[in-house]
Scaffold this motif. Structure first.
Motif, PDB file in Angstrom:
ATOM      1  N   THR A  24      10.700  -1.253 -18.083  1.00  0.00           N
ATOM      2  CA  THR A  24      12.134  -1.140 -17.847  1.00  0.00           C
ATOM      3  C   THR A  24      12.407   0.037 -16.914  1.00  0.00           C
ATOM      4  O   THR A  24      11.571   0.914 -16.746  1.00  0.00           O
ATOM      5  CB  THR A  24      12.921  -0.899 -19.149  1.00  0.00           C
ATOM      6  OG1 THR A  24      12.560   0.380 -19.670  1.00  0.00           O
ATOM      7  CG2 THR A  24      12.650  -1.965 -20.174  1.00  0.00           C
ATOM      8  N   ILE A  25      13.585   0.032 -16.338  1.00  0.00           N
ATOM      9  CA  ILE A  25      14.025   1.174 -15.543  1.00  0.00           C
ATOM     10  C   ILE A  25      15.113   1.865 -16.347  1.00  0.00           C
ATOM     11  O   ILE A  25      16.185   1.313 -16.551  1.00  0.00           O
ATOM     12  CB  ILE A  25      14.578   0.736 -14.174  1.00  0.00           C
ATOM     13  CG1 ILE A  25      13.495   0.019 -13.382  1.00  0.00           C
ATOM     14  CG2 ILE A  25      15.093   1.949 -13.402  1.00  0.00           C
ATOM     15  CD1 ILE A  25      13.994  -0.584 -12.075  1.00  0.00           C
ATOM     16  N   GLY A  26      14.796   3.060 -16.833  1.00  0.00           N
ATOM     17  CA  GLY A  26      15.765   3.828 -17.597  1.00  0.00           C
ATOM     18  C   GLY A  26      16.516   4.782 -16.688  1.00  0.00           C
ATOM     19  O   GLY A  26      16.395   4.734 -15.460  1.00  0.00           O
ATOM     20  N   GLU A  27      17.290   5.658 -17.314  1.00  0.00           N
ATOM     21  CA  GLU A  27      18.053   6.634 -16.543  1.00  0.00           C
ATOM     22  C   GLU A  27      18.035   7.974 -17.260  1.00  0.00           C
ATOM     23  O   GLU A  27      18.104   8.036 -18.483  1.00  0.00           O
ATOM     24  CB  GLU A  27      19.496   6.162 -16.380  1.00  0.00           C
ATOM     25  CG  GLU A  27      20.340   7.110 -15.536  1.00  0.00           C
ATOM     26  CD  GLU A  27      21.781   6.658 -15.453  1.00  0.00           C
ATOM     27  OE1 GLU A  27      22.152   6.142 -14.389  1.00  0.00           O
ATOM     28  OE2 GLU A  27      22.513   6.821 -16.457  1.00  0.00           O
ATOM     29  N   VAL A  28      17.940   9.032 -16.486  1.00  0.00           N
ATOM     30  CA  VAL A  28      17.962  10.392 -17.031  1.00  0.00           C
ATOM     31  C   VAL A  28      18.842  11.257 -16.140  1.00  0.00           C
ATOM     32  O   VAL A  28      18.870  11.076 -14.925  1.00  0.00           O
ATOM     33  CB  VAL A  28      16.518  10.953 -17.159  1.00  0.00           C
ATOM     34  CG1 VAL A  28      15.861  11.141 -15.828  1.00  0.00           C
ATOM     35  CG2 VAL A  28      16.489  12.228 -17.947  1.00  0.00           C
ATOM     36  N   MET A  29      19.607  12.148 -16.768  1.00  0.00           N
ATOM     37  CA  MET A  29      20.449  13.089 -16.031  1.00  0.00           C
ATOM     38  C   MET A  29      19.694  14.411 -15.924  1.00  0.00           C
ATOM     39  O   MET A  29      19.176  14.918 -16.928  1.00  0.00           O
ATOM     40  CB  MET A  29      21.774  13.309 -16.757  1.00  0.00           C
ATOM     41  CG  MET A  29      22.611  12.046 -16.901  1.00  0.00           C
ATOM     42  SD  MET A  29      23.160  11.351 -15.344  1.00  0.00           S
ATOM     43  CE  MET A  29      24.496  12.443 -14.953  1.00  0.00           C
ATOM     44  N   LEU A  30      19.657  14.950 -14.686  1.00  0.00           N
ATOM     45  CA  LEU A  30      18.918  16.182 -14.422  1.00  0.00           C
ATOM     46  C   LEU A  30      19.730  17.133 -13.557  1.00  0.00           C
ATOM     47  O   LEU A  30      20.475  16.689 -12.680  1.00  0.00           O
ATOM     48  CB  LEU A  30      17.627  15.866 -13.660  1.00  0.00           C
ATOM     49  CG  LEU A  30      16.565  15.081 -14.389  1.00  0.00           C
ATOM     50  CD1 LEU A  30      15.563  14.508 -13.409  1.00  0.00           C
ATOM     51  CD2 LEU A  30      15.874  15.992 -15.382  1.00  0.00           C
ATOM     52  N   PRO A  31      19.540  18.445 -13.765  1.00  0.00           N
ATOM     53  CA  PRO A  31      20.149  19.401 -12.847  1.00  0.00           C
ATOM     54  C   PRO A  31      19.435  19.293 -11.495  1.00  0.00           C
ATOM     55  O   PRO A  31      18.205  19.295 -11.444  1.00  0.00           O
ATOM     56  CB  PRO A  31      19.889  20.757 -13.515  1.00  0.00           C
ATOM     57  CG  PRO A  31      18.794  20.536 -14.481  1.00  0.00           C
ATOM     58  CD  PRO A  31      18.784  19.083 -14.831  1.00  0.00           C
ATOM     59  N   TYR A  32      20.214  19.164 -10.425  1.00  0.00           N
ATOM     60  CA  TYR A  32      19.609  18.971  -9.103  1.00  0.00           C
ATOM     61  C   TYR A  32      20.602  19.372  -8.027  1.00  0.00           C
ATOM     62  O   TYR A  32      21.765  18.969  -8.071  1.00  0.00           O
ATOM     63  CB  TYR A  32      19.199  17.498  -8.940  1.00  0.00           C
ATOM     64  CG  TYR A  32      18.406  17.197  -7.702  1.00  0.00           C
ATOM     65  CD1 TYR A  32      17.136  17.722  -7.530  1.00  0.00           C
ATOM     66  CD2 TYR A  32      18.913  16.375  -6.712  1.00  0.00           C
ATOM     67  CE1 TYR A  32      16.380  17.432  -6.406  1.00  0.00           C
ATOM     68  CE2 TYR A  32      18.171  16.073  -5.589  1.00  0.00           C
ATOM     69  CZ  TYR A  32      16.905  16.604  -5.429  1.00  0.00           C
ATOM     70  OH  TYR A  32      16.166  16.321  -4.320  1.00  0.00           O
ATOM     71  N   LEU A  33      20.164  20.164  -7.085  1.00  0.00           N
ATOM     72  CA  LEU A  33      20.973  20.600  -5.944  1.00  0.00           C
ATOM     73  C   LEU A  33      22.322  21.183  -6.365  1.00  0.00           C
ATOM     74  O   LEU A  33      23.359  20.886  -5.789  1.00  0.00           O
ATOM     75  CB  LEU A  33      21.183  19.446  -4.962  1.00  0.00           C
ATOM     76  CG  LEU A  33      19.924  18.859  -4.329  1.00  0.00           C
ATOM     77  CD1 LEU A  33      20.279  17.657  -3.460  1.00  0.00           C
ATOM     78  CD2 LEU A  33      19.176  19.907  -3.533  1.00  0.00           C
ATOM     79  N   GLY A  34      22.325  21.979  -7.407  1.00  0.00           N
ATOM     80  CA  GLY A  34      23.543  22.654  -7.853  1.00  0.00           C
ATOM     81  C   GLY A  34      24.472  21.818  -8.702  1.00  0.00           C
ATOM     82  O   GLY A  34      25.573  22.240  -9.021  1.00  0.00           O
ATOM     83  N   GLY A  35      24.054  20.632  -9.077  1.00  0.00           N
ATOM     84  CA  GLY A  35      24.886  19.770  -9.912  1.00  0.00           C
ATOM     85  C   GLY A  35      24.022  19.014 -10.903  1.00  0.00           C
ATOM     86  O   GLY A  35      22.888  19.387 -11.167  1.00  0.00           O
ATOM     87  N   ILE A  36      24.572  17.949 -11.438  1.00  0.00           N
ATOM     88  CA  ILE A  36      23.838  17.069 -12.353  1.00  0.00           C
ATOM     89  C   ILE A  36      23.812  15.685 -11.713  1.00  0.00           C
ATOM     90  O   ILE A  36      24.857  15.171 -11.317  1.00  0.00           O
ATOM     91  CB  ILE A  36      24.530  16.978 -13.734  1.00  0.00           C
ATOM     92  CG1 ILE A  36      24.690  18.354 -14.365  1.00  0.00           C
ATOM     93  CG2 ILE A  36      23.772  16.039 -14.657  1.00  0.00           C
ATOM     94  CD1 ILE A  36      23.401  18.992 -14.820  1.00  0.00           C
ATOM     95  N   MET A  37      22.616  15.097 -11.613  1.00  0.00           N
ATOM     96  CA  MET A  37      22.480  13.777 -10.990  1.00  0.00           C
ATOM     97  C   MET A  37      21.718  12.826 -11.899  1.00  0.00           C
ATOM     98  O   MET A  37      20.896  13.251 -12.706  1.00  0.00           O
ATOM     99  CB  MET A  37      21.730  13.893  -9.657  1.00  0.00           C
ATOM    100  CG  MET A  37      22.531  14.560  -8.568  1.00  0.00           C
ATOM    101  SD  MET A  37      21.635  14.655  -6.999  1.00  0.00           S
ATOM    102  CE  MET A  37      21.370  12.930  -6.625  1.00  0.00           C
TER     103      MET A  37
END
Length: 80
Positions: A24-37
């Motif tokens: 499956t393709i899941g999703e995760v939120m990560l801090p990146y480039l000064g924000g959350i992506m």
């Protein structure tokens, strides 16, 4: 020659927002480039599953927006 590997997200802790599991393709939120992506996520070992809300550790980043994750070691877990 070895291709350049982007390690900018390796070792980051993210929160699962879409179930991650084998095939499956899941999703995760990560801090990146000064924000959350949001990033597409796969289990690093190709066998583990992670439910929504779990914290995971990024093992490998495949640009532009895919990460491979593993269980967060106890030593890195936040006290609830």
């Amino acid at each position: 020659m070895h291709r350049e590997v982007d390690r900018s997200l390796t070792g980051r802790i993210g929160r699962v927002t879409g179930r991650i599991g084998p095939g499956t393709i899941g999703e995760v939120m990560l801090p990146y480039l000064g924000g959350i992506m949001a990033f597409h996520a796969h289990p690093f070992d190709k066998a583990s599953s992670f439910t929504v809300g779990e914290e995971v550790l990024v093992i490998y980043f495949e640009p532009p927006q895919t990460v491979y994750v593993d269980a967060l070691p106890d030593v890195l877990r936040h006290g609830d």
